[in-house]
Design a protein around this motif. Sequence first.
Motif, mmCIF file in Angstrom:
data_model
loop_
_atom_site.group_PDB
_atom_site.id
_atom_site.type_symbol
_atom_site.label_atom_id
_atom_site.label_comp_id
_atom_site.label_asym_id
_atom_site.label_seq_id
_atom_site.Cartn_x
_atom_site.Cartn_y
_atom_site.Cartn_z
ATOM 1 N N HIS A 14 -3.992 3.360 3.597
ATOM 2 C CA HIS A 14 -5.133 2.596 4.106
ATOM 3 C C HIS A 14 -5.268 1.349 3.244
ATOM 4 N N ARG A 15 -4.747 0.251 3.730
ATOM 5 C CA ARG A 15 -4.620 -0.972 2.934
ATOM 6 C C ARG A 15 -5.950 -1.563 2.468
ATOM 7 N N PRO A 16 -7.003 -1.598 3.291
ATOM 8 C CA PRO A 16 -8.271 -2.145 2.778
ATOM 9 C C PRO A 16 -8.810 -1.384 1.573
ATOM 10 N N VAL A 17 -8.675 -0.064 1.568
ATOM 11 C CA VAL A 17 -9.136 0.723 0.418
ATOM 12 C C VAL A 17 -8.300 0.379 -0.815
ATOM 13 N N GLU A 18 -7.003 0.182 -0.620
ATOM 14 C CA GLU A 18 -6.134 -0.184 -1.738
ATOM 15 C C GLU A 18 -6.511 -1.553 -2.294
ATOM 16 N N VAL A 19 -6.851 -2.495 -1.418
ATOM 17 C CA VAL A 19 -7.280 -3.821 -1.878
ATOM 18 C C VAL A 19 -8.569 -3.692 -2.692
ATOM 19 N N CYS A 20 -9.496 -2.856 -2.231
ATOM 20 C CA CYS A 20 -10.735 -2.639 -2.998
ATOM 21 C C CYS A 20 -10.435 -2.033 -4.364
ATOM 22 N N ARG A 21 -9.502 -1.088 -4.408
ATOM 23 C CA ARG A 21 -9.124 -0.479 -5.680
ATOM 24 C C ARG A 21 -8.538 -1.525 -6.624
ATOM 25 N N LEU A 22 -7.683 -2.403 -6.082
ATOM 26 C CA LEU A 22 -7.093 -3.459 -6.909
ATOM 27 C C LEU A 22 -8.150 -4.440 -7.398
ATOM 28 N N LEU A 23 -9.098 -4.776 -6.533
ATOM 29 C CA LEU A 23 -10.170 -5.691 -6.946
ATOM 30 C C LEU A 23 -11.007 -5.080 -8.064
ATOM 31 N N THR A 24 -11.308 -3.804 -7.941
ATOM 32 C CA THR A 24 -12.087 -3.122 -8.980
ATOM 33 C C THR A 24 -11.311 -3.077 -10.291
ATOM 34 N N ARG A 25 -9.999 -2.807 -10.202
ATOM 35 C CA ARG A 25 -9.165 -2.771 -11.400
ATOM 36 C C ARG A 25 -9.093 -4.149 -12.065
ATOM 37 N N CYS A 26 -8.950 -5.199 -11.271
ATOM 38 C CA CYS A 26 -8.916 -6.558 -11.822
ATOM 39 C C CYS A 26 -10.246 -6.927 -12.449
ATOM 40 N N GLU B 298 -20.575 -5.089 -6.406
ATOM 41 C CA GLU B 298 -21.414 -4.869 -5.224
ATOM 42 C C GLU B 298 -20.762 -5.480 -3.979
ATOM 43 N N ASN B 299 -20.185 -6.673 -4.127
ATOM 44 C CA ASN B 299 -19.505 -7.318 -3.003
ATOM 45 C C ASN B 299 -18.258 -6.538 -2.584
ATOM 46 N N VAL B 300 -17.554 -5.976 -3.541
ATOM 47 C CA VAL B 300 -16.386 -5.148 -3.211
ATOM 48 C C VAL B 300 -16.839 -3.902 -2.449
ATOM 49 N N ALA B 301 -17.962 -3.325 -2.841
ATOM 50 C CA ALA B 301 -18.486 -2.163 -2.129
ATOM 51 C C ALA B 301 -18.878 -2.537 -0.694
ATOM 52 N N PHE B 302 -19.496 -3.724 -0.517
ATOM 53 C CA PHE B 302 -19.829 -4.190 0.831
ATOM 54 C C PHE B 302 -18.567 -4.370 1.655
ATOM 55 N N TYR B 303 -17.558 -4.978 1.049
ATOM 56 C CA TYR B 303 -16.285 -5.183 1.748
ATOM 57 C C TYR B 303 -15.702 -3.842 2.186
ATOM 58 N N SER B 304 -15.740 -2.875 1.310
ATOM 59 C CA SER B 304 -15.216 -1.555 1.635
ATOM 60 C C SER B 304 -16.009 -0.913 2.774
ATOM 61 N N ASP B 305 -17.337 -1.028 2.722
ATOM 62 C CA ASP B 305 -18.176 -0.466 3.787
ATOM 63 C C ASP B 305 -17.895 -1.128 5.130
ATOM 64 N N PHE B 306 -17.836 -2.460 5.133
ATOM 65 C CA PHE B 306 -17.606 -3.175 6.386
ATOM 66 C C PHE B 306 -16.183 -2.955 6.898
ATOM 67 N N GLY B 307 -15.232 -2.817 5.997
ATOM 68 C CA GLY B 307 -13.867 -2.498 6.415
ATOM 69 C C GLY B 307 -13.805 -1.147 7.092
ATOM 70 N N GLY B 308 -14.543 -0.175 6.554
ATOM 71 C CA GLY B 308 -14.608 1.141 7.180
ATOM 72 C C GLY B 308 -15.262 1.091 8.552
ATOM 73 N N MET B 309 -16.308 0.275 8.684
ATOM 74 C CA MET B 309 -16.970 0.135 9.984
ATOM 75 C C MET B 309 -16.006 -0.460 11.014
ATOM 76 N N CYS B 310 -15.298 -1.513 10.622
ATOM 77 C CA CYS B 310 -14.342 -2.143 11.535
ATOM 78 C C CYS B 310 -13.226 -1.173 11.911
#
Length: 170
Positions: free
Chosen positions: A28-40, A56-68
Amino acid sequence: ATVDDKLASEIEPLIGKESTKEVLAAPHRPVEVCRLLTRCLANEALTPQIKARVDENVAFYSDFGGMCDRIQKTPMPLTYTRHTARFLTTWLMFVPSALLGAGLAPAAVITGSIVISAIFLGIDELSALLEEPFSVLPMDSYCNGLRDLHLYAEFKPAPEPERAMPVYYG
């Protein structure tokens, strides 16, 4: 070129070869991108307030990615679309009879039937497009805008925080 090759060529200059391999290999690529952003974010020398805001913005991105993702994976029954189109066609066939029964002139019946049909068939077409929003939305331009914003933020020095104005009581 495949979709993965195109994606790799676009994100590799931004996140590097190793991170690109991790994103492409992820289920699941969006979750991986969120993980990388958090690590960075953890490795950056930022103030705690900025880190909290970015997290907080990364969490929003993850939530909205899941909705989409849920919207995209929710199937629309084909029978629903077919039934609606058949009902609409049948209803539109009887519009001229109803307009003639209302006492309109033949020219007004033709004009009215055309206008009513155009309106209702347009609504039907819009509903068909809204069933598959990701085939219609300009996702490439959204992604390019985010990439440009990232490049701008990367090469632009952060502004100095504004100093608070002194408050005088009295």
